[in-house]
Design a protein around this motif. Sequence first.
Motif, PDB file in Angstrom:
ATOM      1  N   ASN A 128      27.986  -6.768  25.874  1.00 15.58           N
ATOM      2  CA  ASN A 128      28.322  -6.451  27.265  1.00 15.58           C
ATOM      3  C   ASN A 128      29.730  -5.867  27.390  1.00 15.58           C
ATOM      4  N   ARG A 182      29.494  -2.347  26.458  1.00 19.12           N
ATOM      5  CA  ARG A 182      28.842  -1.605  27.539  1.00 19.12           C
ATOM      6  C   ARG A 182      29.845  -1.310  28.654  1.00 19.12           C
ATOM      7  N   SER A 208      31.167   2.396  29.986  1.00 22.71           N
ATOM      8  CA  SER A 208      31.156   2.786  31.401  1.00 22.71           C
ATOM      9  C   SER A 208      32.532   3.277  31.848  1.00 22.71           C
ATOM     10  N   GLU A 230      25.951   3.859  33.956  1.00 20.57           N
ATOM     11  CA  GLU A 230      25.838   3.031  35.162  1.00 20.57           C
ATOM     12  C   GLU A 230      24.543   2.229  35.247  1.00 20.57           C
ATOM     13  N   ASP A 231      23.412   2.813  34.820  1.00 22.16           N
ATOM     14  CA  ASP A 231      22.146   2.100  34.978  1.00 22.16           C
ATOM     15  C   ASP A 231      21.711   1.341  33.724  1.00 22.16           C
ATOM     16  N   ARG A 277      21.743  -1.962  31.981  1.00 22.48           N
ATOM     17  CA  ARG A 277      22.019  -3.304  32.509  1.00 22.48           C
ATOM     18  C   ARG A 277      22.810  -4.156  31.523  1.00 22.48           C
ATOM     19  N   MET A 278      23.506  -5.112  32.085  1.00 24.58           N
ATOM     20  CA  MET A 278      24.191  -6.128  31.287  1.00 24.58           C
ATOM     21  C   MET A 278      23.163  -7.192  30.890  1.00 24.58           C
ATOM     22  N   ARG A 292      22.269 -11.133  30.256  1.00 24.12           N
ATOM     23  CA  ARG A 292      22.792 -12.467  30.567  1.00 24.12           C
ATOM     24  C   ARG A 292      23.345 -13.040  29.275  1.00 24.12           C
TER      25      ARG A 292
END
Length: 383
Positions: free
Chosen positions: A163, A166, A170, A188-189, A191-192, A194
Motif C-alpha cells: 500500500n 501504491r 499515486s 487513482e482507481d 485500490r488499497m 486492507r
Amino acid sequence: MEKVSINDLNEWTYPVLHSGKEWYVDFFAYDPARGKMRRKKFMLDRYKTARAKKTIAAELIHNLVAKLKNGWNPFVNAGRTRLFTPWAKVMERYRQYLETAVSKGQLKEKTAYDYRSRLRQLELYQEETGNTLGQVSQFCREWAVDYLDYLLYDKDVTARTRNNHRTYLSTLGAWLVDRRYLTQNPIEDIRMLREEEKHRDPLSERQLQQLKEYLNEHNPYYLLACLMVYYGNIRPEELRNIKLGDISISDQKITVRSEISKNRKTQSVGLHDEIVRLMIRLHTFDGTADQDYLFGRDLRPSREQTYINHFRYEWQKVRQALHWDSRFQFYSLKDSGIRDGINAMGLIYARDQARHSDVAVTNLYAKPSHEPHEESKHWDGKL
C-alpha cells in the motif's frame, strides 16, 4: 530503415540538409497512426541564395533537434506530445525537482530520501523483469498493477508495504499530471488492500495431493520448487537465488545466504526426505557445479538463474489445469507448509523452519479448528 517498435514513439533520426535541384531539410520520426517511421520535410526553395538557405537550414536543424530531444513528435497532436517524452529524461527532471524542493524547504529531506528509494525500486523492477518504461505514456494502470503484484507475490512484502508503494505511485502520477506529462493519474482507481486482508488461502490436503500427482506427471522440476516452498518455507525470491553449493545432502539442509534472505541473515533449514528423493530422481547434482543455480531458465540446474516471475507463471498454468480459484497462489504453499508443520511438529519447529523472529508471526498461520481435537478425548490428565 530499421523497423521500430510500436512502443518506441520517441524514435527519430537527425535532420539533414539536402542541396541540389531542391533544397530541403528532412528527418524521420515514428508515426503512431501508421505504425512506422515517416519522413518529415521542410522546403527551403523560397530563400534565394545558397548562403541564406544554409543559414536558415543550420538554425532549423538546431531547433528541430532541441524539440525532438524534448519529446516532440511532428506526427502527434501538439497537446499530447509530452506523453511520448522518454521516461529516463522525465525521471532525471523528477530527481532535480526533489533536490530543489528540499533546498527550498518545500519537501523534507526524509520524504525526498523515501521517494528516491522507491524510485530506485521501480528501476530495479524494470531491470529484473524487462517490463521497462520507454516513454511516459507507458506509465499506466496495467504497468502499475504488474509492479504492485511483483512486490506482493515475488518480493513477499506485506499488504502495508504494498500500500505504501501504491501511495508513492499515486504521488508520482500526480506530479506527472501537474507537469502535463499525463492527462490523468493512472493510479487513482487501484485500490488499497486492507492491511489485515488475506490475499491468499492455504491449500487443503486434497489440493496438495492433486498438485503432487499433476506435477509428477507434467513438470517434476516445478514440483521440486513447490516442495522447497512447502517443506522448506523458502520464499520465491530466495528460491531463484539458491545455488547447489547452498545444499548439503549429507546434512539434509539448505543454507539461505544473507545476501538473498529477506531478513538479511544467513540461516539454514531442514531438507525434507521428499525433497531429497526427488532430487535423486531428477539427477539434480549430476554434472553440475556448486555455483550453478538450482533453478535455471527451464527450472533445471544452470549457470543462468530462472527469470523473476517464472514460479508464478508456472503456478498460473497449474491452477488453470486443476481449476483452482485465484486465491490459491504459489505462496499458498508456504502458508500450508507452516500450518501443517505446526500441527505435526509444533510451533517452535515451524518458527525456526520459517525463519521467523517470533512465534507470534508463525502463529498467524495456525487457523483455529471448529471441531474438537481427537487428543482432547484421551490425553493423560492429572485430575
